[in-house]
Design an enzyme around this catalytic site. Sequence first.
Site, PDB file in Angstrom:
ATOM      1  N   ARG A  90      11.140  69.067 -36.486  1.00 48.75           N
ATOM      2  CA  ARG A  90      10.690  68.527 -35.198  1.00 48.75           C
ATOM      3  C   ARG A  90       9.746  69.512 -34.505  1.00 48.75           C
ATOM      4  NH1 ARG A  90      14.378  66.455 -30.027  1.00 48.75           N
ATOM      5  NH2 ARG A  90      12.622  66.204 -28.606  1.00 48.75           N
ATOM      6  N   ASN A 144      14.741  57.534 -35.585  1.00 47.06           N
ATOM      7  CA  ASN A 144      13.333  57.394 -35.231  1.00 47.06           C
ATOM      8  C   ASN A 144      12.425  57.733 -36.411  1.00 47.06           C
ATOM      9  OD1 ASN A 144      13.334  56.581 -32.472  1.00 47.06           O
ATOM     10  ND2 ASN A 144      14.049  58.623 -31.910  1.00 47.06           N
ATOM     11  N   HIS A 194       9.241  52.292 -28.502  1.00 49.70           N
ATOM     12  CA  HIS A 194       8.523  53.365 -27.810  1.00 49.70           C
ATOM     13  C   HIS A 194       7.119  52.926 -27.372  1.00 49.70           C
ATOM     14  CE1 HIS A 194      11.235  56.860 -29.403  1.00 49.70           C
ATOM     15  NE2 HIS A 194      11.901  55.907 -28.762  1.00 49.70           N
ATOM     16  N   TYR A 244       7.095  56.509 -22.766  1.00 51.91           N
ATOM     17  CA  TYR A 244       6.254  56.875 -23.900  1.00 51.91           C
ATOM     18  C   TYR A 244       4.803  56.434 -23.708  1.00 51.91           C
ATOM     19  CZ  TYR A 244      10.355  58.270 -26.538  1.00 51.91           C
ATOM     20  OH  TYR A 244      11.489  58.919 -26.961  1.00 51.91           O
TER      21      TYR A 244
END
Length: 421
Positions: A90, A144, A194, A244
């Site tokens: 990430r 996700n 999102h 988002y």
Amino acid sequence: MKLTVVGGGSTYTPELIDGFARLRDTLPITELVLVDPAAERLELVGGLARRIFAKQGHAGKIVTTTDLDAGVEGADAVLLQLRIGGQAARLQDETWPLECGCVGQETTGAGGLAKALRTVPVVLDIAERVRRTNPDAWIIDFTNPVGIVTRALLQAGHKAVGLCNVAIGFQRKFAKLLDVAPSEIHLDHVGLNHLTWERAVRIGGPEGENVLPRLLAEHGDAVADDLRLPRPVLDRLGVVPSYYLRYFYAHDEVVRELGSKPSRAAEVAAMEKELLEMYGDPALDEKPALLAKRGGAFYSEAAVDLAASLLGGGGSPYQVVNTYNNGTLPFLPDDAVIETQAAVGAHGATPLPVAPVDPLYAGLIANVTAYEDLALEAALRGGRDRVFKALLAHPLVGQHAYADGLTDRLIAHNREHLAWA
């Protein structure tokens, strides 16, 4: 009733456990299995999970295992909450796109594509193993990017529904501002995972009074502050975009911000270390307050509601989920996965009818859907050209020089997770 959580060693899991314990009348679990390859971490989370159940008087058994096949055997539903590559991956997703002047974020833009490429093959392997063991099990995907992952599952013929906590977060916030019960709030929630807008906020169900104009008039400043968008933008749009959308509506501002402060991944990694230390305390028997800062607010309630409905229990009749479009948005293919209000039951999720979508939103939805088509193709088949085309199609990239540079960086930072690289 047996439920299995794949990725059960996540620091999110105690939030899920707390919801299962509090809402046991809605979802009467007799056995809950937490599956994770990280044995040490899994035992910390599993120990706290057992203490939470015991404190709240839940009679269900909690099992922890690193054996996926054993964990999913006989499960009525399997919940997927995976992070392939962990917080280290990430951190990369949030960092290298900034080198090209693009948003660095874990679910959208170039970072979101990297996560999809790492994740889709793993999720499909898990789903095949679930199908071999128990073909009737429902798969609930929190992983996700939910839209792309859910589409991969559905196209492979799995009984899958995708779930995100954005809608339930809005529901709870709006209910508090309007001083009504959350169950009274029905959202006209439209778009992709999102990438959604709340076009109406109705009291009492799909046909209820639309109170969104009053909500914006009386509480617009609070809503705008939450979204970190200027109040006049909400007034001009007359809708509430997902937070988002700030990556699209204020892209350059966000890039400058992201380049001037520590990444969210670094913050979360430090938080996870502290949480795991807390979870190891044998006196802790409830989710700690720090967990609220980790993200994922209300996702346990959303998970219980969805699982209860899919398994024939007492879930809400209408829920915001990710599922096939099937003509709901006529400007998208039927096999696009949209995020919308749906009637949910043992049959699965059937989207409710949606009023025509303004071109301002429909154009962006169609554009990102085209990117998701290409992203899924790249995740399934690999290859530098497919990665490049997906990035070129993304509205947050869109220039060939950026797409070339991002492609090289994506492959370099993810080579260990990409079999074709």
